[in-house]
Design an enzyme around this catalytic site. Structure first.
Site, mmCIF file in Angstrom:
data_model
loop_
_atom_site.group_PDB
_atom_site.id
_atom_site.type_symbol
_atom_site.label_atom_id
_atom_site.label_comp_id
_atom_site.label_asym_id
_atom_site.label_seq_id
_atom_site.Cartn_x
_atom_site.Cartn_y
_atom_site.Cartn_z
ATOM 1 N N TYR A 141 24.924 20.899 26.760
ATOM 2 C CA TYR A 141 23.842 20.760 25.784
ATOM 3 C C TYR A 141 23.445 19.294 25.660
ATOM 4 O O TYR A 141 24.295 18.398 25.611
ATOM 5 C CB TYR A 141 24.304 21.282 24.422
ATOM 6 C CG TYR A 141 23.318 21.051 23.301
ATOM 7 C CD1 TYR A 141 22.358 22.012 22.983
ATOM 8 C CD2 TYR A 141 23.338 19.872 22.553
ATOM 9 C CE1 TYR A 141 21.446 21.817 21.952
ATOM 10 C CE2 TYR A 141 22.435 19.661 21.522
ATOM 11 C CZ TYR A 141 21.485 20.631 21.229
ATOM 12 O OH TYR A 141 20.582 20.410 20.217
ATOM 13 N N GLU A 229 15.056 19.118 23.332
ATOM 14 C CA GLU A 229 16.342 19.812 23.341
ATOM 15 C C GLU A 229 16.481 20.582 24.651
ATOM 16 O O GLU A 229 15.618 21.402 24.979
ATOM 17 C CB GLU A 229 16.440 20.766 22.158
ATOM 18 C CG GLU A 229 17.793 21.467 22.073
ATOM 19 C CD GLU A 229 17.833 22.460 20.919
ATOM 20 O OE1 GLU A 229 18.898 22.576 20.287
ATOM 21 O OE2 GLU A 229 16.804 23.111 20.655
#
Length: 419
Positions: A141, A229
């Site tokens: 991530y 993101e």
């Protein structure tokens, strides 16, 4: 370790704010985000777009892949488990056959896909993205966002990709790394490598990861993003590091220099057309469940107005911020939007004139009330620049406008008018 402020940052990243925000985020479809990444050199899956025209056959014919991912393009999650209104199941399919790509596309385009995140009648699919399937060996991530607590951009990384990052932060905070960044400089390579190591990349993939992070930061600054993101930032079986899925948010104040990006905004999928109409006139509007319409300048004052309405036993019907440079025609549009909500049984105008000229607001209120034949109670509280002239305009209008001396008085009058 979980550094100070990281939990707050993650709440900003992955959770919709329960209270109303001043900004209205630009909406991009998945293929549009991928196209932006690709234009800035970020490694992604190769993809093509299909729109059920005669050109689709040639596009697929030239697109050689051992395996294809076919994805309906709508602004909603849960597409893979979604169902179309024609009965076809799944907005995401994997196939090795070119013929299947075209047949799948025909079953998607022109039909409405219903998921847990769409309205009950679904969202019309107009385009389908077909991408090269990749064999992901590991998911991580990565997020870059502007954070008030750090007064600038922050990088957040976790080796636990493909998961709810907020849950990771709460349950295993040691798997979250937060790095404040300098907005004026590239990320130093030693910092990039440190992040890549934290993400558990090894060998040649270590520098590959570092390079991708730098490209993402360059993109972040180039497009005036407030958030990028990547979940997951994945390592594939060839050793490459690619951005598989991306979520981008942009600074609305940068629309004037990011015209090409803002022109891509997908507004027809908004759940409330009043929000779309408001945005066209530089107004910030969000519908709520109450019956007192609010017209306010400034997000903070708007929030305070809604709070004091509730404290006095009322319920706000909306958040509507007209901003600092409001003109009379925008006041008219604001009233049109407010009165288009059948739940609105009264209106409260609360304006503090700093930049705003109170007389401009007063003229706009009077004009709107007359033009729209306003038939609900109207309470107006004005303070600040040119307020005496504004009060004269309201008094001499001949309209049944209640004026208030302060915010508490205005809220009490607005609530009482409904009773």
């Amino acid at each position: 370790m979980l550094r100070t402020g990281t939990a707050a940052v993650l709440r900003h990243v992955n959770k919709k704010v329960q209270s109303v925000q001043q900004i209205r985020h630009l909406n991009l479809l998945e293929f549009q985000s991928k196209d932006l990444l690709q234009k800035h050199g970020v490694a992604i899956q190769e993809f093509k777009m299909l729109d059920a025209t005669t050109a689709d056959l040639e596009v697929v014919k030239k697109f050689e892949c051992p395996e294809y991912v076919v994805k309906a393009q709508i602004l909603a999650g849960g597409r893979g488990k979604g169902v179309f209104d024609n009965g076809f199941k799944g907005g995401v399919h994997i196939t090795t056959k070119k013929d299947d790509v075209l047949s799948l596309t025909k079953k998607m385009i022109g039909n409405r896909l219903i998921t847990k995140q769409t309205p009950k009648n679904g969202i019309l699919v107009k385009k389908v993205m077909v991408a090269r399937s990749v064999n992901i060996t590991r998911e991580t991530y990565l997020c870059i966002l502007l954070d008030r607590e750090h007064n600038g951009p922050v990088l957040i990384a976790s080796p636990a990709g493909g998961m709810d990052i907020e849950a990771v932060a709460e349950e295993t905070p040691e798997k979250i790394k937060t790095v404040p960044l300098d907005i004026d400089k590239p990320i130093p390579n030693d910092v990039l490598l440190d992040v890549a190591k934290f993400l558990e990349f090894k060998g040649a993939s270590l520098q590959h990861c570092a390079n991708e992070i730098q490209k993402l930061y360059t993109l972040f600054k180039a497009v005036d993003a407030v958030q990028i993101e990547i979940n997951p930032l994945a390592e594939i079986d060839t050793g490459e590091v690619i951005s598989v899925d991306a979520k981008l948010n942009f600074d609305d104040n940068a629309a004037f220099r990011q015209k090409e990006i803002f022109a891509m905004d997908i507004t027809e999928e908004e759940s409330d057309p009043r929000e779309v109409e408001a945005a066209k006139h530089n107004l910030n509007y969000v519908a709520m469940d109450g019956n007192i319409g609010c017209l306010v300048n400034g997000a903070g004052l708007a929030m305070a107005t809604m709070d004091i309405i509730k404290l006095n036993g009322g319920e706000p019907a909306n958040f509507l911020d007209v901003g600092g440079g409001v003109k009379e025609d925008q006041v008219m549009k604001a009233f049109q939007i407010l009165t288009s909500d059948p739940k609105v049984k009264g209106i409260l105008v609360n304006v503090f004139g700093g930049i705003v000229n109170c007389a401009t607001i007063a003229n706009g209120v009077v004009a709107a009330s007359k033009t729209l034949n306003l038939n609900v109670p109207l309470v107006v509280r004005l303070e600040g620049t040119n307020v005496d002239e504004a009060r004269k305009i309201l008094k001499n209008s001949g309209l049944a406008i209640q004026t208030a001396k302060d915010l508490d008085d205005a809220a009490q009058k607005a609530v009482s008018a409904l009773n």
